[in-house]
Scaffold this motif. Sequence first.
Motif, PDB file in Angstrom:
ATOM      1  N   THR A   1       0.871  -0.150   6.186  1.00  0.00           N
ATOM      2  CA  THR A   1      -0.486   0.173   6.630  1.00  0.00           C
ATOM      3  C   THR A   1      -1.339   0.613   5.447  1.00  0.00           C
ATOM      4  O   THR A   1      -0.858   0.791   4.327  1.00  0.00           O
ATOM      5  CB  THR A   1      -0.480   1.315   7.659  1.00  0.00           C
TER       6      THR A   1
ATOM      7  N   PHE B   1       9.080  -2.355  16.682  1.00  0.00           N
ATOM      8  CA  PHE B   1       8.633  -1.693  15.453  1.00  0.00           C
ATOM      9  C   PHE B   1       9.578  -0.568  15.021  1.00  0.00           C
ATOM     10  O   PHE B   1       9.497  -0.093  13.891  1.00  0.00           O
ATOM     11  CB  PHE B   1       7.229  -1.112  15.639  1.00  0.00           C
TER      12      PHE B   1
ATOM     13  N   ARG C   1       7.410   4.052   7.038  1.00  0.00           N
ATOM     14  CA  ARG C   1       6.079   3.630   6.613  1.00  0.00           C
ATOM     15  C   ARG C   1       6.029   3.297   5.135  1.00  0.00           C
ATOM     16  O   ARG C   1       6.753   3.857   4.313  1.00  0.00           O
ATOM     17  CB  ARG C   1       5.060   4.746   6.900  1.00  0.00           C
TER      18      ARG C   1
ATOM     19  N   LEU D   1       6.705  -0.249   8.709  1.00  0.00           N
ATOM     20  CA  LEU D   1       5.322  -0.583   9.045  1.00  0.00           C
ATOM     21  C   LEU D   1       4.459  -0.376   7.806  1.00  0.00           C
ATOM     22  O   LEU D   1       4.384   0.727   7.261  1.00  0.00           O
ATOM     23  CB  LEU D   1       4.825   0.289  10.188  1.00  0.00           C
TER      24      LEU D   1
END
Length: 303
Positions: free
Chosen positions: A193, A186, A217, A191
Amino acid sequence: MIELKHLKTLRALRKTGNLTRAADMLHLTQSAVSQQIRLLESNYGLLFERKSVPVAFTIIGQRLLELADTVIPAIEDAERNLIRLKDGTAGTLRIAVECHTCFDWLMPAMDIFRSRWPEVELDIISGFHADPVALLHQHRADLAIVGVPEPETGIAFSPLFHFEILALLARHHPLNNEPFLRPEHFATETLITYPVPDDMLDIMRQVLLPAGISPERRTSELTVAILQLVASGRGIAALPLWAVKSYLDKQYVVSKPVTEKGLTGKLYAATRSDMSDKSYIRDFIRLVRERSLCELPGIRLLN
């Protein structure tokens, strides 16, 4: 002699499709369920075909299920009516959630609850709430769905279920060659979310933060938008299996376990201690557990 517990066991077996999940629903060991089945079969004959998936009931089993479908709902209706006579009919059940994907299973349970308790005012507190337990203290909600049962004075927690969380990747992603994703996989990824704090994301709380990894992110409030970003190669995500099962079936994205042992989340129902003994609240929690076990993929009841 046929006992009520035998009829409940047969209905649980029909709902769940196998002995293991039926035992989970009934809060019994698998051996205890098997013993009940053997007792009934010693008196009446074979109840279901062995090695059938899901369970295929014989004529004898079907007849006993007809009895169960008559007797058990009548008893449950009588119990609710007796409670109404004893406690009155007024009540509220305002629900707050911290889980974006909870609505996938919460709404069907609410529909059944309304038919059982029509006199109870049932509603979901609008909007996403990062701290739904605070709404309980403020008397703005009566029940909250939370992932971590942090002890608080005046709050009671009831376990709901464990659920499987999978990493999701684009079909052409190079990590598709891996049998599972390790924390370091990762580190160089984006990522994707929901827009919530890290301590509310199992992938961060359980896997990445302990490994000292904080990937780039990107956020979205909608599950379908997250999956679109994943499918187009904009990043990877980690979501509950129940929320993405239909997309996986259509091969829209690819899933991988998170770590060799897999990643599991948990959900609890939180209520104020002075509300936890309300019969309709206990019935709602039981209904959520049973419906989820029967209908959601990748879950186990939490005891």
